[in-house]
Design a protein around this motif. Structure first.
Motif, PDB file in Angstrom:
ATOM      1  N   VAL A 233     -13.700   5.202  -3.421  1.00  0.00           N
ATOM      2  CA  VAL A 233     -13.942   3.915  -2.890  1.00  0.00           C
ATOM      3  C   VAL A 233     -15.584   3.585  -2.522  1.00  0.00           C
ATOM      4  O   VAL A 233     -15.887   2.449  -3.050  1.00  0.00           O
TER       5      VAL A 233
ATOM      6  N   GLY B  92       0.784  -1.250  -0.060  1.00  0.00           N
ATOM      7  CA  GLY B  92       0.031   0.065   0.187  1.00  0.00           C
ATOM      8  C   GLY B  92       0.818   1.222   0.007  1.00  0.00           C
ATOM      9  O   GLY B  92       0.517   2.131  -0.801  1.00  0.00           O
ATOM     10  N   GLU B  93       1.912   1.213   0.858  1.00  0.00           N
ATOM     11  CA  GLU B  93       2.817   2.527   0.814  1.00  0.00           C
ATOM     12  C   GLU B  93       3.623   2.830  -0.461  1.00  0.00           C
ATOM     13  O   GLU B  93       3.808   3.584  -0.845  1.00  0.00           O
TER      14      GLU B  93
ATOM     15  N   LYS C 232       1.101   4.023  -3.022  1.00  0.00           N
ATOM     16  CA  LYS C 232       0.752   5.744  -2.801  1.00  0.00           C
ATOM     17  C   LYS C 232       1.896   6.286  -3.222  1.00  0.00           C
ATOM     18  O   LYS C 232       1.514   7.501  -3.906  1.00  0.00           O
TER      19      LYS C 232
ATOM     20  N   GLY D 169      -5.601   2.748   1.397  1.00  0.00           N
ATOM     21  CA  GLY D 169      -5.668   4.342   0.914  1.00  0.00           C
ATOM     22  C   GLY D 169      -5.055   5.025  -0.184  1.00  0.00           C
ATOM     23  O   GLY D 169      -4.864   5.992  -0.244  1.00  0.00           O
TER      24      GLY D 169
ATOM     25  N   LYS E  14      -9.070  -0.220  -0.347  1.00  0.00           N
ATOM     26  CA  LYS E  14      -9.625   0.716   0.687  1.00  0.00           C
ATOM     27  C   LYS E  14      -8.655   0.750   1.710  1.00  0.00           C
ATOM     28  O   LYS E  14      -8.029   1.947   2.331  1.00  0.00           O
ATOM     29  N   SER E  15      -8.036  -0.172   2.214  1.00  0.00           N
ATOM     30  CA  SER E  15      -7.256  -0.544   3.449  1.00  0.00           C
ATOM     31  C   SER E  15      -5.768   0.266   3.138  1.00  0.00           C
ATOM     32  O   SER E  15      -5.213   0.721   4.008  1.00  0.00           O
TER      33      SER E  15
ATOM     34  N   SER F 215      -9.499   8.137  -3.101  1.00  0.00           N
ATOM     35  CA  SER F 215     -10.261   8.883  -1.852  1.00  0.00           C
ATOM     36  C   SER F 215     -11.566   8.037  -1.471  1.00  0.00           C
ATOM     37  O   SER F 215     -12.176   7.155  -2.026  1.00  0.00           O
ATOM     38  N   GLU F 216     -12.073   8.615  -0.327  1.00  0.00           N
ATOM     39  CA  GLU F 216     -13.376   7.839   0.148  1.00  0.00           C
ATOM     40  C   GLU F 216     -14.334   8.120  -0.899  1.00  0.00           C
ATOM     41  O   GLU F 216     -15.182   7.070  -0.960  1.00  0.00           O
TER      42      GLU F 216
END
Length: 161
Positions: free
Chosen positions: A118, A63-64, A67, A111, A108-109, A114-115
């Motif tokens: 998702v 995830g990182e 991003k 990130g 989603k987890s 955006s919300e």
């Protein structure tokens, strides 16, 4: 005969070299796949980029890494969102719905969206599975992971299942 032996040895050597270059640790694998995604994005290869992003996200630090990738290559986010949208549209079996749910949950987890993005992806998945269950284009039965989809617990959907 000598040519065949030489060709066999060369092929084996290339194969072993390729095996040895794939990272062993999951951290290094995340870095490797993120790098492959970066290269694919640079070439405009959206399919390979999305696949590499998908694999990267399955690693503990994926995830990182993604991003960071999206910060430098925002087109990657578009490619991956398009890939997820197509995955939703292509659902024809309950196991595919569960797999897409897992991909969306992972995204989603992590990130990486955006919300609102998702929420839209999950809403599209919900519509695809409820419409699919109603029309029979995505058949569910009691042995499937329907617990992932609370909307299938309604009396109307339970009757179909």
């Amino acid at each position: 005969m000598k040519l065949r032996t030489t060709a066999t040895i060369l092929s084996l050597s290339i194969f072993l070299t390729a095996c040895a270059t794939y990272p062993q640790s999951r951290e290094d694998q995340a870095t490797y796949h993120a790098s492959e995604a970066k290269a694919a994005i640079s070439k405009g290869d959206s399919i390979n980029a999305a696949n590499q992003i998908d694999v990267t996200l399955t690693r503990p630090t994926g995830g990182e890494k993604i991003k960071e990738l999206f910060a430098s290559y925002p087109k990657g986010r578009d490619y991956y969102r398009t890939y997820l949208e197509k995955s939703i549209a292509d659902i024809s079996h309950a196991y595919q719905a569960a797999a897409v749910f897992e991909k969306l949950s992972t995204a989603k987890s992590a990130g990486i969206f955006s919300e609102d993005q998702v929420r839209d992806l999950f809403a599209n998945l919900s519509k695809a599975i409820t419409d699919g269950n109603t029309t029979g284009s995505v058949p569910f039965d009691l042995g499937d992971k329907i617990e992932l989809f609370p909307q299938l617990k309604s009396p109307a959907h339970q009757q179909i299942i």
